[in-house]
Design a protein around this motif. Structure first.
Motif, PDB file in Angstrom:
ATOM      1  N   ASP A  81       0.803  -1.228   0.000  1.00  0.00           N
ATOM      2  CA  ASP A  81       0.000   0.000   0.000  1.00  0.00           C
ATOM      3  C   ASP A  81       0.836   1.279   0.000  1.00  0.00           C
ATOM      4  OD1 ASP A  81      -2.218  -1.566  -0.067  1.00  0.00           O
ATOM      5  OD2 ASP A  81      -2.629  -1.465   2.100  1.00  0.00           O
ATOM      6  N   THR A  82       1.868   1.293   0.856  1.00  0.00           N
ATOM      7  CA  THR A  82       2.669   2.520   0.957  1.00  0.00           C
ATOM      8  C   THR A  82       3.390   2.835  -0.352  1.00  0.00           C
ATOM      9  OG1 THR A  82       4.282   1.089   2.027  1.00  0.00           O
ATOM     10  CG2 THR A  82       3.048   2.568   3.466  1.00  0.00           C
ATOM     11  N   LEU A  83       3.830   1.794  -1.023  1.00  0.00           N
ATOM     12  CA  LEU A  83       4.517   1.982  -2.313  1.00  0.00           C
ATOM     13  C   LEU A  83       3.531   2.508  -3.366  1.00  0.00           C
ATOM     14  CD1 LEU A  83       7.177   1.573  -3.930  1.00  0.00           C
ATOM     15  CD2 LEU A  83       6.415  -0.758  -4.400  1.00  0.00           C
ATOM     16  N   ASP A  84       2.347   1.912  -3.391  1.00  0.00           N
ATOM     17  CA  ASP A  84       1.331   2.336  -4.363  1.00  0.00           C
ATOM     18  C   ASP A  84       0.919   3.791  -4.115  1.00  0.00           C
ATOM     19  OD1 ASP A  84       1.377  -0.101  -5.620  1.00  0.00           O
ATOM     20  OD2 ASP A  84      -0.218  -0.951  -4.386  1.00  0.00           O
ATOM     21  N   GLU A  85       0.834   4.161  -2.872  1.00  0.00           N
ATOM     22  CA  GLU A  85       0.479   5.541  -2.505  1.00  0.00           C
ATOM     23  C   GLU A  85       1.471   6.547  -3.100  1.00  0.00           C
ATOM     24  OE1 GLU A  85      -0.091   6.600   1.739  1.00  0.00           O
ATOM     25  OE2 GLU A  85      -1.470   4.868   1.701  1.00  0.00           O
ATOM     26  N   MET A  86       2.742   6.176  -3.009  1.00  0.00           N
ATOM     27  CA  MET A  86       3.803   7.044  -3.537  1.00  0.00           C
ATOM     28  C   MET A  86       3.582   7.383  -5.004  1.00  0.00           C
ATOM     29  SD  MET A  86       7.397   5.542  -2.141  1.00  0.00           S
ATOM     30  CE  MET A  86       8.301   6.338  -3.461  1.00  0.00           C
ATOM     31  N   PHE A  87       2.951   6.448  -5.748  1.00  0.00           N
ATOM     32  CA  PHE A  87       2.728   6.649  -7.186  1.00  0.00           C
ATOM     33  C   PHE A  87       1.285   7.080  -7.470  1.00  0.00           C
ATOM     34  CE2 PHE A  87       6.332   3.639  -7.152  1.00  0.00           C
ATOM     35  CZ  PHE A  87       7.241   4.408  -7.851  1.00  0.00           C
ATOM     36  N   GLY A  88       0.617   7.584  -6.454  1.00  0.00           N
ATOM     37  CA  GLY A  88      -0.752   8.051  -6.657  1.00  0.00           C
ATOM     38  C   GLY A  88      -1.720   6.917  -6.919  1.00  0.00           C
ATOM     39  N   GLY A  89      -1.496   5.804  -6.289  1.00  0.00           N
ATOM     40  CA  GLY A  89      -2.438   4.685  -6.414  1.00  0.00           C
ATOM     41  C   GLY A  89      -1.868   3.496  -7.165  1.00  0.00           C
ATOM     42  N   GLY A  90      -0.815   3.710  -7.932  1.00  0.00           N
ATOM     43  CA  GLY A  90      -0.197   2.601  -8.684  1.00  0.00           C
ATOM     44  C   GLY A  90       0.457   3.111  -9.962  1.00  0.00           C
ATOM     45  N   GLN A  91       1.066   2.200 -10.696  1.00  0.00           N
ATOM     46  CA  GLN A  91       1.687   2.558 -11.976  1.00  0.00           C
ATOM     47  C   GLN A  91       0.611   2.568 -13.057  1.00  0.00           C
ATOM     48  OE1 GLN A  91       4.884   3.210 -12.176  1.00  0.00           O
ATOM     49  NE2 GLN A  91       5.671   2.352 -10.274  1.00  0.00           N
ATOM     50  N   GLU A  92       0.636   3.576 -13.892  1.00  0.00           N
ATOM     51  CA  GLU A  92      -0.378   3.638 -14.947  1.00  0.00           C
ATOM     52  C   GLU A  92      -0.019   2.688 -16.090  1.00  0.00           C
ATOM     53  OE1 GLU A  92      -1.968   6.955 -17.996  1.00  0.00           O
ATOM     54  OE2 GLU A  92      -1.672   7.662 -15.942  1.00  0.00           O
ATOM     55  N   SER A  93      -0.989   1.895 -16.500  1.00  0.00           N
ATOM     56  CA  SER A  93      -0.718   0.964 -17.606  1.00  0.00           C
ATOM     57  C   SER A  93      -0.413   1.749 -18.880  1.00  0.00           C
ATOM     58  CB  SER A  93      -1.916   0.043 -17.827  1.00  0.00           C
ATOM     59  OG  SER A  93      -3.028   0.788 -18.244  1.00  0.00           O
ATOM     60  N   GLY A  94       0.385   1.169 -19.737  1.00  0.00           N
ATOM     61  CA  GLY A  94       0.760   1.848 -20.983  1.00  0.00           C
ATOM     62  C   GLY A  94       1.921   2.812 -20.791  1.00  0.00           C
ATOM     63  N   THR A  95       2.514   2.821 -19.612  1.00  0.00           N
ATOM     64  CA  THR A  95       3.680   3.679 -19.386  1.00  0.00           C
ATOM     65  C   THR A  95       4.888   2.815 -19.020  1.00  0.00           C
ATOM     66  OG1 THR A  95       3.302   3.948 -16.996  1.00  0.00           O
ATOM     67  CG2 THR A  95       2.199   5.525 -18.451  1.00  0.00           C
ATOM     68  N   THR A  96       6.055   3.440 -19.013  1.00  0.00           N
ATOM     69  CA  THR A  96       7.283   2.732 -18.685  1.00  0.00           C
ATOM     70  C   THR A  96       7.918   3.393 -17.468  1.00  0.00           C
ATOM     71  OG1 THR A  96       7.585   2.527 -21.058  1.00  0.00           O
ATOM     72  CG2 THR A  96       9.452   1.921 -19.694  1.00  0.00           C
ATOM     73  N   THR A  97       8.375   2.600 -16.546  1.00  0.00           N
ATOM     74  CA  THR A  97       9.064   3.144 -15.382  1.00  0.00           C
ATOM     75  C   THR A  97      10.453   2.530 -15.300  1.00  0.00           C
ATOM     76  OG1 THR A  97       6.971   3.347 -14.201  1.00  0.00           O
ATOM     77  CG2 THR A  97       8.977   3.433 -12.867  1.00  0.00           C
ATOM     78  N   LEU A  98      11.433   3.387 -15.195  1.00  0.00           N
ATOM     79  CA  LEU A  98      12.805   2.912 -15.083  1.00  0.00           C
ATOM     80  C   LEU A  98      13.184   2.879 -13.607  1.00  0.00           C
ATOM     81  CD1 LEU A  98      15.360   2.226 -16.771  1.00  0.00           C
ATOM     82  CD2 LEU A  98      15.922   4.647 -16.703  1.00  0.00           C
ATOM     83  N   VAL A  99      13.622   1.729 -13.154  1.00  0.00           N
ATOM     84  CA  VAL A  99      14.001   1.584 -11.748  1.00  0.00           C
ATOM     85  C   VAL A  99      15.525   1.597 -11.671  1.00  0.00           C
ATOM     86  CG1 VAL A  99      13.785   0.156  -9.676  1.00  0.00           C
ATOM     87  CG2 VAL A  99      11.936   0.194 -11.357  1.00  0.00           C
ATOM     88  N   ILE A 100      16.073   2.606 -11.024  1.00  0.00           N
ATOM     89  CA  ILE A 100      17.522   2.763 -10.973  1.00  0.00           C
ATOM     90  C   ILE A 100      18.028   2.587  -9.547  1.00  0.00           C
ATOM     91  CG2 ILE A 100      19.458   4.273 -11.591  1.00  0.00           C
ATOM     92  CD1 ILE A 100      17.539   5.829 -13.370  1.00  0.00           C
ATOM     93  N   GLY A 101      19.125   1.918  -9.388  1.00  0.00           N
ATOM     94  CA  GLY A 101      19.696   1.770  -8.050  1.00  0.00           C
ATOM     95  C   GLY A 101      20.974   0.975  -8.100  1.00  0.00           C
ATOM     96  N   GLN A 102      21.792   1.136  -7.079  1.00  0.00           N
ATOM     97  CA  GLN A 102      23.057   0.394  -7.023  1.00  0.00           C
ATOM     98  C   GLN A 102      22.769  -1.092  -6.855  1.00  0.00           C
ATOM     99  OE1 GLN A 102      25.321   2.301  -3.961  1.00  0.00           O
ATOM    100  NE2 GLN A 102      26.205   3.766  -5.408  1.00  0.00           N
ATOM    101  N   ALA A 103      23.792  -1.885  -7.085  1.00  0.00           N
ATOM    102  CA  ALA A 103      23.652  -3.338  -6.963  1.00  0.00           C
ATOM    103  C   ALA A 103      23.160  -3.690  -5.563  1.00  0.00           C
ATOM    104  CB  ALA A 103      24.997  -4.004  -7.227  1.00  0.00           C
ATOM    105  N   GLY A 104      22.183  -4.577  -5.538  1.00  0.00           N
ATOM    106  CA  GLY A 104      21.711  -5.074  -4.241  1.00  0.00           C
ATOM    107  C   GLY A 104      20.739  -4.170  -3.513  1.00  0.00           C
ATOM    108  N   THR A 105      20.216  -3.135  -4.181  1.00  0.00           N
ATOM    109  CA  THR A 105      19.287  -2.235  -3.489  1.00  0.00           C
ATOM    110  C   THR A 105      17.836  -2.691  -3.606  1.00  0.00           C
ATOM    111  OG1 THR A 105      19.367  -0.812  -5.433  1.00  0.00           O
ATOM    112  CG2 THR A 105      20.688  -0.131  -3.531  1.00  0.00           C
TER     113      THR A 105
END
Ligand SMILES: Nc1ncnc2c1ncn2[C@@H]1O[C@H](COP(=O)(O)OP(=O)(O)OP(=O)(O)O)[C@@H](O)[C@H]1O
Ligand SMILES: [Mg+2]
Length: 351
Positions: A258-282
């Protein structure tokens, strides 16, 4: 408005290429297949003839550059046979050897005459629906001057047209012949180019381009291709985003946290692309697995493409985190593929 009459087409024997051509090659015409040595001209030509054989059509392979044994070896390397294909081997024919003994002045005309006669009589005898001519380079070498070469080609085109033959003329591209290529292109109904290039790292990159096709709105530009054992030339038509995709109503895709979905305003919008960036092991892969697991539990289908991990490693890692994905994979609800990015072209990946 009157409905436009569809022209009769024949299959090129390569399904991806037929798609680019919107069905196949317009029947009874002459096509040129250009490419550097080893680009796959002969392989593609054999597929074209084998498609004809499968339909019960008489087919003929006129070879000036390769012996029957060489052709057989290429076919055999893919598990094919030349059954049903008549191979007219001219390089070793007596007539040409005899002509080569004549003086310089006689040689050109004589050799051209002998070659033409041999081909024409083979055609008259066998009455093929499909013909392959391998390659134009030999005729170029005999004629030396391009106007003579051009006249020869125009005459041959007329000869074929009277007999309703679909012909592929293979043209080996060398540095010197690049210049004359354009004149030849004008005579043919269509021109298909096979391209082979080396990247900084990884395997050879093979591409195909239909640089000309009269009266057909082909999918232009480069399309990736590969030569695969047992399959021969395989073409991956470039994926062009269609209008249909834009009419789908967007939905919110939830991660199940829930907390993660809240951060994105309810969830990821379909038809879009999200790039997840982070160091190894994050936790990038873990986060992606969360979305996948939540979607699978909702009964949706999921596709996962791995470039860094093997499928088995991925399963074990997600199981360690309490996400059991194996059963979904077995049921076909989860599509999982692993790739080596150095060995796959964008076009093939898209397919
Ligand atoms: N069994 C096979 N599996 C996968 N690739 C193969 C196989 N046999 C050949 N190849 C690849 O296909 C290439 C040869 O293709 P082909 O003989 O059709 O080329 P070509 O354009 O006719 O060449 P040339 O101008 O020398 O006649 C080889 O260089 C090789 O890389
Ligand atoms: Mg060849």
């Amino acid at each position: 408005m009157a409905e436009r009459k569809k022209q009769t087409v024949v299959s090129s024997g390569i399904s991806g290429l037929d798609e680019i051509l919107r069905g196949g090659l317009p029947a009874s015409n002459l096509y040129i297949v250009q490419g550097a040595p080893g680009s796959g001209k002969t392989t593609a030509a054999l597929q074209f003839l084998r498609a004809g054989v499968a339909l019960g059509e008489p087919c003929i392979y006129v070879s000036l550059s390769q012996t029957r044994a060489e052709l057989e070896a290429i076919a055999l390397s893919h598990g094919w046979t030349l059954d049903g294909i008549r191979v007219e081997e001219l390089s070793a024919s007596d007539s040409i050897n005899r002509a080569a003994d004549q003086t310089i002045f006689q040689t050109t005309e004589l050799r051209l005459d002998e070659t033409r006669k041999a081909i024409e009589s083979a055609i008259e005898e066998h009455k093929p629906s499909r013909l392959v001519y391998d390659s134009l380079l030999e005729i170029r070498l005999i004629t030396a001057d391009s106007p003579r070469f051009r006249r020869e080609l125009i005459a041959f085109k007329a000869f074929l047209a009277q007999r309703n033959i679909v012909a592929l003329l293979l043209d080996t591209q060398t540095y010197e012949t690049d210049r004359t290529g354009e004149e030849v292109d004008g005579i043919a109904h269509g021109v298909i180019r096979l391209d082979k290039s080396l990247e900084e790292y990884g395997g050879v990159r093979r591409r195909i381009e239909v640089s000309k096709m009269r009266g057909v709105p082909v999918a232009d530009g480069y399309h990736d291709m590969a030569i695969r054992e047992g399959e021969g030339v395989v073409v991956f038509p470039r994926i062009v985003p269609g209008a249909a995709a834009r009419t789908v109503k967007p939905q919110l895709i939830k991660s199940g946290v829930d907390t993660l979905d809240e951060m994105f305003g309810g969830g990821q919008e379909s038809g879009t692309t999200t790039l997840v960036i982070g160091q190894a092991g994050t936790g990038k892969s873990t986060m992606a697995s969360l979305y996948a697991t939540a979607a699978l539990k909702r009964g949706e289908s999921v596709g996962l493409f791995l470039f860094e991990e093997r499928i088995e490693t991925f399963f074990r890692r997600s199981e360690g985190l309490g996400m059991a994905l194996r059963q979904f994979h077995e049921d076909g609800q989860l599509i999982l593929r692993d790739f080596n990015p150095n060995e796959i072209s964008p076009g093939e990946f898209g397919q």
